[in-house]
Motif scaffolding. Structure first.
Motif: not given
Length: 177
Positions: A73-77, A89-105
């Protein structure tokens, strides 16, 4: 929950990047910090860069469940280029979906970090309390036939279905006169 973000700075391997920045750990319950040096060895430095709040929302319980089933299990920064050489450092999240949204930009750097055991238990408790699995419902096609009417095909002045793309002869002769 406040999460401290530990970032390692190593010398860059290209002439265009002087430093390489990677997130190596998160510290649950950490106090506020502003790039506090934790250790330094062989040109690599580790900093407690920032402390951000990890917020969990009921609507994202499915995403947290997906993240908890990953191994490990992972945290995304999320990091952004800062005004100086350091990333912000902008955000920490436990949601892989939210992390993917940020990675897509393509503008943000998203780092995946292993979740400490205590944090796994905290996120799991929240997720099990609020997660409701939805039953899969297969969509059925409606039985309406939409192929029976030729709508918008060709020129309406041509009565034959075989020549719908032919230009009308009568209209062409009138234009020539």
């Amino acid at each position: 929950m406040p999460l401290g973000v530990v970032i390692r700075r190593t010398p860059g391997v290209t002439p265009w990047a002087r430093w390489a920045w990677t997130v190596v750990a998160v510290l649950p319950g950490a106090a506020d910090a502003d790039w506090a040096l934790l250790r330094e060895e062989d040109g690599a430095c580790e900093f407690h860069a920032a402390t951000l709040t990890l917020e969990l929302h009921r609507a994202d319980a499915e995403a947290y469940m997906q993240g908890l089933t990953a191994n490990p299990p992972s945290i995304y920064v999320v990091l952004r280029p800062g005004p100086n050489a350091r990333p912000e450092v902008t955000l920490v999240t436990a949601s892989p979906f939210e992390a993917q949204d940020y990675a897509d930009t393509g503008e943000d750097q998203v780092e995946k970090v292993d979740m400490p055991a205590g944090l796994v238990a905290w996120v799991r408790d929240f997720t099990l309390t609020h997660f409701k699995e939805e039953e899969f419902k297969k969509r059925r096609r409606d039985r309406q036939r939409v192929d029976l009417e030729e709508d918008g095909v060709g020129d309406a002045r041509i009565p034959q279905l075989t020549d719908v793309y032919r230009a009308p002869v009568k209209a062409r002769k009138e234009r020539l006169q």
